[in-house]
Design an enzyme around this catalytic site. Sequence first.
Site, mmCIF file in Angstrom:
data_model
loop_
_atom_site.group_PDB
_atom_site.id
_atom_site.type_symbol
_atom_site.label_atom_id
_atom_site.label_comp_id
_atom_site.label_asym_id
_atom_site.label_seq_id
_atom_site.Cartn_x
_atom_site.Cartn_y
_atom_site.Cartn_z
ATOM 1 N N LYS A 104 0.816 -1.218 0.000
ATOM 2 C CA LYS A 104 0.000 0.000 0.000
ATOM 3 C C LYS A 104 0.850 1.268 0.000
ATOM 4 O O LYS A 104 0.433 2.297 -0.520
ATOM 5 C CB LYS A 104 -0.954 -0.002 1.188
ATOM 6 C CG LYS A 104 -2.101 -0.998 0.995
ATOM 7 C CD LYS A 104 -3.214 -0.781 2.002
ATOM 8 C CE LYS A 104 -4.457 -1.557 1.608
ATOM 9 N NZ LYS A 104 -4.287 -3.015 1.816
ATOM 10 N N GLU A 112 -10.668 6.451 2.901
ATOM 11 C CA GLU A 112 -11.579 5.561 3.593
ATOM 12 C C GLU A 112 -10.819 4.280 3.854
ATOM 13 O O GLU A 112 -9.857 3.962 3.166
ATOM 14 C CB GLU A 112 -12.818 5.293 2.745
ATOM 15 C CG GLU A 112 -12.676 4.156 1.744
ATOM 16 C CD GLU A 112 -11.647 4.400 0.656
ATOM 17 O OE1 GLU A 112 -11.478 5.566 0.259
ATOM 18 O OE2 GLU A 112 -11.020 3.426 0.204
ATOM 19 N N SER A 144 1.624 -9.876 -0.725
ATOM 20 C CA SER A 144 1.256 -8.456 -0.639
ATOM 21 C C SER A 144 1.459 -7.844 0.739
ATOM 22 O O SER A 144 1.592 -6.631 0.865
ATOM 23 C CB SER A 144 -0.198 -8.261 -1.098
ATOM 24 O OG SER A 144 -1.071 -9.065 -0.331
HETATM 25 C C1 LIG Z 1 -5.236 -4.014 1.320
HETATM 26 C C2 LIG Z 1 -4.541 -5.263 1.075
HETATM 27 C C3 LIG Z 1 -4.890 -6.121 0.010
HETATM 28 C C4 LIG Z 1 -6.066 -5.878 -0.885
HETATM 29 O O1 LIG Z 1 -5.952 -4.779 -1.738
HETATM 30 P P1 LIG Z 1 -5.642 -4.899 -3.285
HETATM 31 O O2 LIG Z 1 -5.972 -3.551 -3.793
HETATM 32 O O3 LIG Z 1 -6.518 -5.971 -3.858
HETATM 33 O O4 LIG Z 1 -4.205 -5.218 -3.440
HETATM 34 C C5 LIG Z 1 -4.142 -7.259 -0.188
HETATM 35 N N1 LIG Z 1 -3.115 -7.582 0.633
HETATM 36 C C6 LIG Z 1 -2.762 -6.800 1.661
HETATM 37 C C7 LIG Z 1 -1.626 -7.217 2.529
HETATM 38 C C8 LIG Z 1 -3.445 -5.626 1.929
HETATM 39 O O5 LIG Z 1 -3.095 -4.851 2.964
#
Ligand SMILES: *Cc1c(COP(=O)(O)O)cnc(C)c1O
Length: 391
Positions: free
Chosen positions: A91, A113, A373
């Site tokens: 993020k 948000e 992620s």
């Molecule tokens: C917020 C988040 C997501 C989901 O958001 P995407 O926009 O689909 O990438 C996925 N993995 C993590 C670790 C997150 O914090």
Amino acid sequence: MTIMGPPSETGRFGEFGGRYVPESLIPACVQLEEVFTSAWSDPRFVDQYRTILTEYGGRPTPVTEVRRFSEKLGVRVFLKREDLAHTGSHKINNVVGQALLTKRMGKSRLIAETGAGQHGVATATAAALMGLECTVFMGEIDVARQALNVFRMKLLGASVIPVTSGSRTLKDAINEAMREWVASVDTTHYCIGSVMGPHPYPYMVREFQRIVGDEALVQVQDLLGGEVPDFVVACVGGGSNAAGTFAGFADTRAQLIGVEPEGGAAINRGIPGVVHGSRSNLLQDDVGQILEAHSISAGLDYPGVGPEHSYLASIGRARYSTANDEEVLGALQLLSRLEGIIPALEPAHAIAYVIREAGKEIPRGSTVLVTMSGRGDKDAETVAQILGESI
Ligand SMILES: *Cc1c(COP(=O)(O)O)cnc(C)c1O
């Protein structure tokens, strides 16, 4: 042909995307589009963005070959380690980009948000770094569920506003943030957290996240003697980590696979419709009421998905599968034990897909890149509760 290039002039990816906002927000969207387009072709801006992500954000994040896990599955798995970026997920790539644009527009305030609180924390982080005011809208129910993230945002100097309308969760917080943006657009930038919303957001956020895919392509080719992986897999909530990853591989022969939670499978089970500024696949009932999404991971608990994913699915360039809560929990435990990497529940969906399909959709001996992620610390309490452990 470049598959993940810019959208059409009206912000469309095929029949998806667009700009469905109140009249009063059109000028703000147009301004953002112009400022982003000029910034993204300005080498000084791009250099500033990259330098912050290097010196502050911890980029480039490594690619790790997970050998014990691979051996168990019979496929060769590599992880792109966004869990090692500052604030613990991908993020940061997006919020740094949008905070820089905010300053370029001469605005002094970010609003955002958040559902699980992760995007709120990331936005508050970028605001602190760049001396911007920050207000985060969060459903009242989420405020109660995510007390730790609420406190983190406060420590970072942001104000958190509980939203009491509707279901008091993420989609209501988005409506409230839109309303606030209309009221204060001269000084305020709305920092959207995924590849969603009116044009230019889906395109802009994908471009800020493509650093994930661009880095990974070079890194994994290095490890594979110049080859690209057979499969590239990422979890899909709104779809930003998947879009950023896919952007690096769209013009290669790699098969692209997005993994949605079974209880929030907007692409697999949704119907095209307009919500929160763009046209995409959406979980809705017969009369068009938006349905609630349900998932073990709050970060994937959203009934919609970014329009470019609907497009990539429609042309067959990417495929979208699902993982259920039980598979996800098993995946989190297996990767933790075999590799010493505790994934967040979101990327555990991508891991779960690879575990389930190794030797099936993913033939034995294939090479697979998975975008990790984010890290799992934030989910420890949720997982402990489900496993019946007390912490
Ligand atoms: C917020 C988040 C997501 C989901 O958001 P995407 O926009 O689909 O990438 C996925 N993995 C993590 C670790 C997150 O914090």
